[in-house]
Design a protein around this motif. Structure first.
Motif, PDB file in Angstrom:
ATOM      1  N   ARG B  10      50.242 -17.751 -25.706  1.00 28.80           N
ATOM      2  CA  ARG B  10      49.130 -18.367 -26.416  1.00 28.80           C
ATOM      3  C   ARG B  10      48.676 -17.496 -27.576  1.00 28.80           C
ATOM      4  NH1 ARG B  10      45.097 -19.938 -28.635  1.00 28.80           N
ATOM      5  NH2 ARG B  10      44.653 -17.758 -28.993  1.00 28.80           N
ATOM      6  N   GLU B  11      48.713 -16.198 -27.364  1.00 26.62           N
ATOM      7  CA  GLU B  11      48.272 -15.271 -28.401  1.00 26.62           C
ATOM      8  C   GLU B  11      49.191 -15.347 -29.619  1.00 26.62           C
ATOM      9  OE1 GLU B  11      45.151 -13.958 -29.155  1.00 26.62           O
ATOM     10  OE2 GLU B  11      45.372 -14.135 -26.994  1.00 26.62           O
ATOM     11  N   ILE B  12      50.497 -15.379 -29.364  1.00 23.72           N
ATOM     12  CA  ILE B  12      51.454 -15.448 -30.476  1.00 23.72           C
ATOM     13  C   ILE B  12      51.307 -16.772 -31.221  1.00 23.72           C
ATOM     14  CG2 ILE B  12      53.884 -15.455 -31.116  1.00 23.72           C
ATOM     15  CD1 ILE B  12      54.456 -13.748 -28.685  1.00 23.72           C
ATOM     16  N   THR B  13      51.292 -17.862 -30.467  1.00 25.31           N
ATOM     17  CA  THR B  13      51.167 -19.161 -31.146  1.00 25.31           C
ATOM     18  C   THR B  13      49.834 -19.239 -31.869  1.00 25.31           C
ATOM     19  OG1 THR B  13      50.456 -20.081 -29.044  1.00 25.31           O
ATOM     20  CG2 THR B  13      52.711 -20.526 -29.692  1.00 25.31           C
ATOM     21  N   GLY B  14      48.791 -18.655 -31.269  1.00 30.85           N
ATOM     22  CA  GLY B  14      47.478 -18.652 -31.916  1.00 30.85           C
ATOM     23  C   GLY B  14      47.549 -18.006 -33.290  1.00 30.85           C
ATOM     24  N   LEU B  15      48.291 -16.907 -33.388  1.00 28.18           N
ATOM     25  CA  LEU B  15      48.409 -16.229 -34.681  1.00 28.18           C
ATOM     26  C   LEU B  15      49.208 -17.073 -35.671  1.00 28.18           C
ATOM     27  CD1 LEU B  15      48.817 -12.536 -33.568  1.00 28.18           C
ATOM     28  CD2 LEU B  15      47.282 -13.338 -35.354  1.00 28.18           C
ATOM     29  N   PHE B  16      50.184 -17.813 -35.142  1.00 29.56           N
ATOM     30  CA  PHE B  16      50.976 -18.635 -36.065  1.00 29.56           C
ATOM     31  C   PHE B  16      50.246 -19.913 -36.477  1.00 29.56           C
ATOM     32  CE2 PHE B  16      54.750 -16.132 -34.792  1.00 29.56           C
ATOM     33  CZ  PHE B  16      55.156 -15.802 -36.075  1.00 29.56           C
ATOM     34  N   TYR B  17      49.277 -20.330 -35.659  1.00 27.35           N
ATOM     35  CA  TYR B  17      48.475 -21.489 -36.033  1.00 27.35           C
ATOM     36  C   TYR B  17      47.479 -21.132 -37.141  1.00 27.35           C
ATOM     37  CZ  TYR B  17      49.587 -24.687 -32.136  1.00 27.35           C
ATOM     38  OH  TYR B  17      50.181 -25.552 -31.278  1.00 27.35           O
ATOM     39  N   SER B  18      47.110 -19.841 -37.169  1.00 22.85           N
ATOM     40  CA  SER B  18      46.030 -19.460 -38.076  1.00 22.85           C
ATOM     41  C   SER B  18      46.606 -18.912 -39.369  1.00 22.85           C
ATOM     42  CB  SER B  18      45.155 -18.395 -37.420  1.00 22.85           C
ATOM     43  OG  SER B  18      45.842 -17.162 -37.440  1.00 22.85           O
ATOM     44  N   PRO B  19      45.865 -19.019 -40.464  1.00 25.71           N
ATOM     45  CA  PRO B  19      46.356 -18.466 -41.731  1.00 25.71           C
ATOM     46  C   PRO B  19      46.532 -16.955 -41.664  1.00 25.71           C
ATOM     47  CG  PRO B  19      44.089 -19.276 -41.955  1.00 25.71           C
ATOM     48  CD  PRO B  19      44.564 -19.697 -40.612  1.00 25.71           C
ATOM     49  N   ILE B  20      45.727 -16.292 -40.833  1.00 27.79           N
ATOM     50  CA  ILE B  20      45.807 -14.834 -40.730  1.00 27.79           C
ATOM     51  C   ILE B  20      47.237 -14.370 -40.462  1.00 27.79           C
ATOM     52  CG2 ILE B  20      45.265 -12.926 -39.138  1.00 27.79           C
ATOM     53  CD1 ILE B  20      43.098 -13.211 -41.020  1.00 27.79           C
ATOM     54  N   GLY B  21      47.910 -15.056 -39.537  1.00 23.75           N
ATOM     55  CA  GLY B  21      49.267 -14.671 -39.182  1.00 23.75           C
ATOM     56  C   GLY B  21      50.184 -14.647 -40.397  1.00 23.75           C
ATOM     57  N   TYR B  22      50.088 -15.712 -41.207  1.00 28.69           N
ATOM     58  CA  TYR B  22      50.973 -15.817 -42.362  1.00 28.69           C
ATOM     59  C   TYR B  22      50.588 -14.838 -43.459  1.00 28.69           C
ATOM     60  CZ  TYR B  22      52.812 -19.841 -40.007  1.00 28.69           C
ATOM     61  OH  TYR B  22      53.408 -20.638 -39.078  1.00 28.69           O
ATOM     62  N   ILE B  23      49.282 -14.620 -43.615  1.00 28.55           N
ATOM     63  CA  ILE B  23      48.840 -13.661 -44.626  1.00 28.55           C
ATOM     64  C   ILE B  23      49.361 -12.269 -44.268  1.00 28.55           C
ATOM     65  CG2 ILE B  23      46.805 -12.523 -45.606  1.00 28.55           C
ATOM     66  CD1 ILE B  23      45.319 -15.208 -45.189  1.00 28.55           C
ATOM     67  N   VAL B  24      49.211 -11.912 -42.997  1.00 25.87           N
ATOM     68  CA  VAL B  24      49.692 -10.619 -42.517  1.00 25.87           C
ATOM     69  C   VAL B  24      51.192 -10.466 -42.789  1.00 25.87           C
ATOM     70  CG1 VAL B  24      50.307  -9.459 -40.358  1.00 25.87           C
ATOM     71  CG2 VAL B  24      47.951 -10.121 -40.777  1.00 25.87           C
ATOM     72  N   LEU B  25      51.929 -11.502 -42.457  1.00 23.14           N
ATOM     73  CA  LEU B  25      53.377 -11.490 -42.645  1.00 23.14           C
ATOM     74  C   LEU B  25      53.726 -11.329 -44.125  1.00 23.14           C
ATOM     75  CD1 LEU B  25      55.811 -11.760 -40.782  1.00 23.14           C
ATOM     76  CD2 LEU B  25      55.819 -14.215 -41.261  1.00 23.14           C
ATOM     77  N   ALA B  26      53.043 -12.096 -44.978  1.00 22.28           N
ATOM     78  CA  ALA B  26      53.346 -12.062 -46.408  1.00 22.28           C
ATOM     79  C   ALA B  26      53.035 -10.688 -46.995  1.00 22.28           C
ATOM     80  CB  ALA B  26      52.541 -13.143 -47.131  1.00 22.28           C
ATOM     81  N   ILE B  27      51.878 -10.137 -46.635  1.00 22.29           N
ATOM     82  CA  ILE B  27      51.493  -8.835 -47.181  1.00 22.29           C
ATOM     83  C   ILE B  27      52.476  -7.754 -46.729  1.00 22.29           C
ATOM     84  CG2 ILE B  27      49.738  -7.018 -47.011  1.00 22.29           C
ATOM     85  CD1 ILE B  27      47.650  -9.177 -47.243  1.00 22.29           C
ATOM     86  N   TYR B  28      52.859  -7.841 -45.472  1.00 25.13           N
ATOM     87  CA  TYR B  28      53.804  -6.856 -44.955  1.00 25.13           C
ATOM     88  C   TYR B  28      55.117  -6.921 -45.734  1.00 25.13           C
ATOM     89  CZ  TYR B  28      56.943  -4.376 -41.809  1.00 25.13           C
ATOM     90  OH  TYR B  28      57.865  -3.506 -41.287  1.00 25.13           O
ATOM     91  N   LEU B  29      55.633  -8.142 -45.884  1.00 23.89           N
ATOM     92  CA  LEU B  29      56.904  -8.309 -46.589  1.00 23.89           C
ATOM     93  C   LEU B  29      56.802  -7.814 -48.024  1.00 23.89           C
ATOM     94  CD1 LEU B  29      58.480 -11.654 -45.406  1.00 23.89           C
ATOM     95  CD2 LEU B  29      59.459  -9.356 -45.338  1.00 23.89           C
ATOM     96  N   LEU B  30      55.694  -8.095 -48.659  1.00 22.72           N
ATOM     97  CA  LEU B  30      55.493  -7.691 -50.046  1.00 22.72           C
ATOM     98  C   LEU B  30      55.611  -6.171 -50.184  1.00 22.72           C
ATOM     99  CD1 LEU B  30      54.545  -8.573 -52.939  1.00 22.72           C
ATOM    100  CD2 LEU B  30      52.235  -7.981 -52.172  1.00 22.72           C
TER     101      LEU B  30
END
Ligand SMILES: Nc1ncnc2c1ncn2[C@@H]1O[C@H](COP(=O)(O)OP(=O)(O)O)[C@@H](O)[C@H]1O
Ligand SMILES: [Mg+2]
Lengths: 322, 248
Positions: B10-30
């Motif tokens: 639930r925690e993992i899916t929760g992060l993927f449901y929220s914009p925070i998860g994607y923002i974190v991923l994008a910033i990291y990749l950048l």
């Protein structure tokens, strides 16, 4: 009550710092019964319930749910319990069925029975057509139903519902009450509410709490009797045509009448009587009125409602005076 | 175990449901991309992704707190903690579920940097053994960072406060301690014994020295023990906080 009690609370106390939110209360909830836990806001209902559901430990005293102590056997208590917290907080980003599935896993149910129970509880709580909806899109009423469906998911013997109808519109309130009333027999239900009519409608037993103390308990009928005995409830209202002051003095003079009060006096005069107001007394009043030649328009009992009883015993002013 | 996994999922899916998860991923990749193009992808240089891993923690210091801030804080604030703690799960299961969930997401985030390894392999032949130990290092470091984030999230219902506290702690471990120990060693010429000890302690507590070996393909038990005990300590502290909250 011959039925064994499913919830037994003994001298339970909870202190927040120095403030006693729950003060040495004891009560029992018989098996299979829907019991109302009634009290005004801030009475200590949620605090009591949080101890029963093992969310926080009591400061002193004990509580047993399904035979297990809430402190020493907390996991077993929680296994046997379905709980709808106040405001039914949910994971808004999840979908209805997905959320229920998650909740089933937390209770250690296997996939097969989760699937079966999701169908059953969504049916029972009128949620079948919303199974695939994200919870964030559900209205308050549907979220509340989802909370109840969640509480029912593992088919627990005991249900604790904290103010399940708060924030719902009248038709949703009616549906929710119907749903709860239907649970009687299958589940033991402790229903917390600050609305008196709610317990009158769905509960066979009522426990009234105020300022952390139990003020009264019993069936609605017993409580009505109790308030009649306190002389607080029963009143008789007469509407008749005649001189108000004469009417008042004549009625007040009758043996057994404690008080006669003129409510209104225009064309017809309305008098409210309190005291011993049984059938014989009513006949006596009617005879007297007729003899004096005052035209009697109406004689009705008033005030013997639980409503007044409830307001009276939970009113801090009244308690201070007592 | 299955309840723990249900919580983690639930925690993992929760992060993927929220914009925070994607923002974190994008910033990291950048930022990994920046490290990659500045330090690794040099014309004529050998295909060594080492620097990308050695300095990875500088990015994760600022990324992990946003992955972990809501773990408990948001449960407290929304009141869902009541639903959770009145379910038949132990505090340990709750703690582990949250921890594993955040670790799962963390692994997804660091795995996203495999893109750069892929790019590198088009131009040369990186040492895949080193890549493997590097990722192992990142996962071990993740245990420590995530447990720190989890701890601060368990302390408050304000997720921004939780994020800031874990950020400060991670900056201390990841940058400050090392900088101070460097300063003590070079700028001050003096050699008082206690000062030297302090320098060593700070250097031991700093993250970067423990990452160097991994990024060079070396597995040193000292580094592994450092991350494991650190994570264990913060998980234990989180457990204590969870227990004590009941009694308030
Ligand atoms: N966490 C808390 N800390 C301090 N006081 C509290 C806390 N929770 C409730 N109270 C106080 O305890 C009393 C009873 O609260 P509660 O059990 O929520 O009442 P009810 O549910 O009947 O409305 C209230 O006066 C409330 O202000
Ligand atoms: Mg309440």
């Amino acid at each position: 009550m011959s039925q064994p009690a499913e919830i037994v609370v003994e001298q339970l106390t909870k202190a927040y710092g120095k403030f006693l939110a729950v003060d040495n209360i004891s009560f029992a909830v018989p098996k299979g019964m829907v019991v109302g836990f009634l009290g005004p806001n801030g009475a200590g209902k949620t605090t009591t319930i949080r101890m029963l559901t093992c969310f926080m430990p009591p400061t002193s005293g004990t509580a047993r749910v399904g035979g297990f102590d809430v402190f020493h056997d907390s996991l077993k208590v929680r296994k046997n319990l379905g709980y709808l917290p106040e405001n039914a907080p949910l994971y808004l980003e999840m979908r209805v069925a997905e959320y229920l599935h998650f909740r089933g896993r937390l209770r250690g149910m296997d996939r097969g029975s989760i699937k079966k129970r999701i169908d059953e509880v969504t049916e029972l709580c009128w949620l079948s057509d919303r199974k695939r909806w994200p919870i964030s899109k559900l209205s308050k009423g549907y979220r509340q139903r989802l909370g109840i469906a969640d509480a029912l998911l593992h088919n627990p013997p005991v249900l604790v519902l904290d103010e399940p109808t708060v924030g719902l519109d009248p038709s949703q309130i009616r549906e929710t009450r119907k749903l709860i009333a239907n649970l009687a027999g299958l589940h033991t239900v402790l229903l917390s509410t600050h609305i008196l009519s709610e317990v009158e409608l769905v509960c066979r037993k009522v426990i009234i709490i105020g300022r952390g103390k139990i003020l009264a308990q019993g069936s609605p009928e017993e409580l009505k009797q109790q308030c009649a005995q306190r002389g607080s409830g029963a009143r008789l209202v007469l509407e008749l045509r005649g001189p108000a002051d004469q009417i008042r003095t004549a009625l007040a003079a009758l043996p057994g009448i404690e008080q006669a009060r003129i409510i209104s006096d225009n064309a017809v005069c309305a008098v409210e009587l309190s005291g011993k107001l049984d059938g014989a007394m009513r006949e006596q009043i009617a005879a007297m009125v007729q003899q004096r030649g005052w035209a009697l328009r109406e004689m009705r009992s008033a005030g013997a409602s639980l409503e007044e009883f409830f307001v009276q015993i939970t009113d801090p002013g009244a308690a201070a005076a007592a | 175990m299955s309840t723990t996994l249900a919580l983690a999922r639930r925690e993992i899916t929760g992060l993927f449901y929220s914009p925070i998860g994607y923002i974190v991923l994008a910033i990291y990749l950048l930022f990994v991309g920046l490290l990659f193009s500045l330090l690794v992808l040099q014309p004529g240089a050998i295909a060594d992704p080492g620097p990308m891993f050695q300095w990875n923690h500088l990015i994760l210091i600022f990324v992990v707190p946003f992955m972990t801030m809501s773990l408990f804080s948001e449960e407290y604030r929304s009141g869902r903690i009541e639903t959770l703690r009145t379910s038949p799960i132990t505090d340990f299961q709750l703690l582990m579920g949250k921890f594993l969930g955040a670790m799962g997401f963390y692994c997804v985030v660091i795995a996203s940097s495999l893109i750069f390894i892929l790019i590198l392999s088009l131009f040369g032949r990186p040492d895949y053994m080193t890549v493997l130990t590097s990722y192992l290092g990142l996962v071990l470091m993740g245990l420590l960072m995530v447990s720190i984030g989890l701890f601060f999230s368990a302390c408050t219902q304000h997720q921004i406060l939780a994020a800031m506290s874990s950020c400060v702690t991670l900056v201390a471990l990841g940058i400050l301690f090392q900088a101070i120990s460097y300063f003590l060693g070079s700028a001050l010429g003096v050699s008082w014994a206690w000062l030297r000890t302090l320098r060593h302690v700070l250097r031991y507590l700093a993250i970067e020295p423990h990452m160097v070996n991994f990024s060079r393909g070396i597995l040193d038990s000292q580094n592994i023990v450092f991350f494991l005990t650190g994570a264990g300590l913060f998980l234990f502290l989180t457990y204590v906080v969870l227990e004590s909250r009941k009694w308030r």
